[in-house]
Design a protein around this motif. Structure first.
Motif, PDB file in Angstrom:
ATOM      1  N   PHE A 180       0.831  -1.197  -0.035  1.00  0.00           N
ATOM      2  CA  PHE A 180       0.188  -0.035   0.083  1.00  0.00           C
ATOM      3  C   PHE A 180       0.891   1.121  -0.020  1.00  0.00           C
ATOM      4  CE2 PHE A 180      -2.371  -3.391   2.144  1.00  0.00           C
ATOM      5  CZ  PHE A 180      -3.693  -3.252   1.571  1.00  0.00           C
ATOM      6  N   GLU A 181       0.295   2.530  -0.260  1.00  0.00           N
ATOM      7  CA  GLU A 181       0.863   3.679  -0.146  1.00  0.00           C
ATOM      8  C   GLU A 181      -0.036   4.434   0.487  1.00  0.00           C
ATOM      9  OE1 GLU A 181       1.726   5.823  -3.638  1.00  0.00           O
ATOM     10  OE2 GLU A 181       0.554   4.508  -4.887  1.00  0.00           O
ATOM     11  N   VAL A 182       0.442   5.568   1.204  1.00  0.00           N
ATOM     12  CA  VAL A 182      -0.265   6.544   1.820  1.00  0.00           C
ATOM     13  C   VAL A 182      -0.114   7.931   1.218  1.00  0.00           C
ATOM     14  CG1 VAL A 182      -0.814   7.713   4.105  1.00  0.00           C
ATOM     15  CG2 VAL A 182      -0.386   5.299   4.275  1.00  0.00           C
ATOM     16  N   ARG A 183      -1.319   8.629   1.182  1.00  0.00           N
ATOM     17  CA  ARG A 183      -1.154   9.852   0.385  1.00  0.00           C
ATOM     18  C   ARG A 183      -1.864  10.867   1.022  1.00  0.00           C
ATOM     19  NH1 ARG A 183      -2.747   8.883  -5.352  1.00  0.00           N
ATOM     20  NH2 ARG A 183      -2.519   6.505  -5.257  1.00  0.00           N
ATOM     21  N   GLU A 184      -1.475  12.103   1.221  1.00  0.00           N
ATOM     22  CA  GLU A 184      -2.417  13.172   1.800  1.00  0.00           C
ATOM     23  C   GLU A 184      -3.625  13.533   0.758  1.00  0.00           C
ATOM     24  OE1 GLU A 184      -2.062  17.601   3.971  1.00  0.00           O
ATOM     25  OE2 GLU A 184      -0.340  16.681   3.060  1.00  0.00           O
ATOM     26  N   ILE A 185      -4.666  13.804   1.159  1.00  0.00           N
ATOM     27  CA  ILE A 185      -5.719  14.094   0.307  1.00  0.00           C
ATOM     28  C   ILE A 185      -6.035  15.702   0.808  1.00  0.00           C
ATOM     29  CG2 ILE A 185      -8.198  13.811   0.097  1.00  0.00           C
ATOM     30  CD1 ILE A 185      -7.879  10.711   1.067  1.00  0.00           C
ATOM     31  N   ARG A 186      -6.015  16.196  -0.414  1.00  0.00           N
ATOM     32  CA  ARG A 186      -6.309  17.658  -0.392  1.00  0.00           C
ATOM     33  C   ARG A 186      -7.422  18.115  -0.703  1.00  0.00           C
ATOM     34  NH1 ARG A 186      -0.998  20.583   0.511  1.00  0.00           N
ATOM     35  NH2 ARG A 186       0.419  18.998   0.333  1.00  0.00           N
ATOM     36  N   ASP A 187      -8.386  18.938   0.220  1.00  0.00           N
ATOM     37  CA  ASP A 187      -9.617  19.150  -0.281  1.00  0.00           C
ATOM     38  C   ASP A 187      -9.783  20.515  -1.176  1.00  0.00           C
ATOM     39  OD1 ASP A 187     -12.476  19.658  -0.671  1.00  0.00           O
ATOM     40  OD2 ASP A 187     -12.819  20.263   1.549  1.00  0.00           O
ATOM     41  N   PRO A 188     -10.015  20.248  -2.467  1.00  0.00           N
ATOM     42  CA  PRO A 188      -9.954  21.407  -3.320  1.00  0.00           C
ATOM     43  C   PRO A 188     -10.950  22.520  -3.060  1.00  0.00           C
ATOM     44  CG  PRO A 188     -11.112  19.788  -4.369  1.00  0.00           C
ATOM     45  CD  PRO A 188     -10.515  18.998  -3.268  1.00  0.00           C
ATOM     46  N   ASN A 189     -11.882  22.230  -2.184  1.00  0.00           N
ATOM     47  CA  ASN A 189     -12.985  23.072  -1.771  1.00  0.00           C
ATOM     48  C   ASN A 189     -12.589  24.053  -0.374  1.00  0.00           C
ATOM     49  OD1 ASN A 189     -14.601  22.594  -3.887  1.00  0.00           O
ATOM     50  ND2 ASN A 189     -15.550  21.090  -2.788  1.00  0.00           N
ATOM     51  N   SER A 190     -11.453  23.626   0.225  1.00  0.00           N
ATOM     52  CA  SER A 190     -11.079  24.322   1.313  1.00  0.00           C
ATOM     53  C   SER A 190     -10.250  25.477   1.068  1.00  0.00           C
ATOM     54  CB  SER A 190     -10.031  23.385   2.434  1.00  0.00           C
ATOM     55  OG  SER A 190      -8.918  23.088   1.623  1.00  0.00           O
ATOM     56  N   LYS A 191     -10.584  26.733   1.690  1.00  0.00           N
ATOM     57  CA  LYS A 191      -9.946  27.924   1.561  1.00  0.00           C
ATOM     58  C   LYS A 191      -9.010  28.209   2.600  1.00  0.00           C
ATOM     59  CE  LYS A 191     -13.933  29.777  -1.003  1.00  0.00           C
ATOM     60  NZ  LYS A 191     -14.841  30.979  -0.884  1.00  0.00           N
ATOM     61  N   ASN A 192      -7.587  28.803   2.210  1.00  0.00           N
ATOM     62  CA  ASN A 192      -6.707  29.290   3.120  1.00  0.00           C
ATOM     63  C   ASN A 192      -7.670  30.653   3.842  1.00  0.00           C
ATOM     64  OD1 ASN A 192      -4.446  30.429   4.213  1.00  0.00           O
ATOM     65  ND2 ASN A 192      -2.965  29.848   2.745  1.00  0.00           N
ATOM     66  N   LEU A 193      -7.404  30.524   5.174  1.00  0.00           N
ATOM     67  CA  LEU A 193      -7.990  31.579   6.047  1.00  0.00           C
ATOM     68  C   LEU A 193      -7.269  32.957   5.397  1.00  0.00           C
ATOM     69  CD1 LEU A 193      -8.275  30.056   9.241  1.00  0.00           C
ATOM     70  CD2 LEU A 193      -9.998  30.421   7.752  1.00  0.00           C
ATOM     71  N   LEU A 194      -5.814  32.824   5.152  1.00  0.00           N
ATOM     72  CA  LEU A 194      -5.340  34.173   4.902  1.00  0.00           C
ATOM     73  C   LEU A 194      -5.717  34.819   3.539  1.00  0.00           C
ATOM     74  CD1 LEU A 194      -1.683  33.253   6.223  1.00  0.00           C
ATOM     75  CD2 LEU A 194      -3.744  34.639   7.489  1.00  0.00           C
ATOM     76  N   LEU A 195      -5.795  33.828   2.512  1.00  0.00           N
ATOM     77  CA  LEU A 195      -6.175  34.140   1.133  1.00  0.00           C
ATOM     78  C   LEU A 195      -7.701  34.534   1.022  1.00  0.00           C
ATOM     79  CD1 LEU A 195      -3.669  32.028  -0.738  1.00  0.00           C
ATOM     80  CD2 LEU A 195      -3.505  34.437   0.126  1.00  0.00           C
ATOM     81  N   GLY A 196      -8.574  33.943   1.935  1.00  0.00           N
ATOM     82  CA  GLY A 196     -10.123  33.963   1.653  1.00  0.00           C
ATOM     83  C   GLY A 196     -10.466  32.955   0.735  1.00  0.00           C
TER      84      GLY A 196
END
Length: 64
Positions: A48-64
């Protein structure tokens, strides 16, 4: 906390996540998944391999 997914390395199967967990780091997620599969880390990493799952809908609080 970040989301990490466990993926199979086999080329005969589709490359989709098998399981998802919230952990502090990739190494913690690998250890967790290896424990659930009752495999050593070496055995787990061969299958197996483990990868980080990034949510494309999450917003950076600094960038809004």
């Amino acid at each position: 906390m970040s989301k990490y997914g466990m993926y199979t390395k086999s080329t005969s199967e589709s490359n989709q996540h098998v399981n998802i967990v919230d952990m502090g780091s990739k190494s913690e997620a690998e250890a967790y998944f290896a424990g659930t599969k009752r495999l050593s880390l070496t055995q787990f990493r061969n299958l197996f391999e483990v990868r980080e799952i990034r949510d494309p809908n999450s917003k950076n609080l600094l960038l809004g």
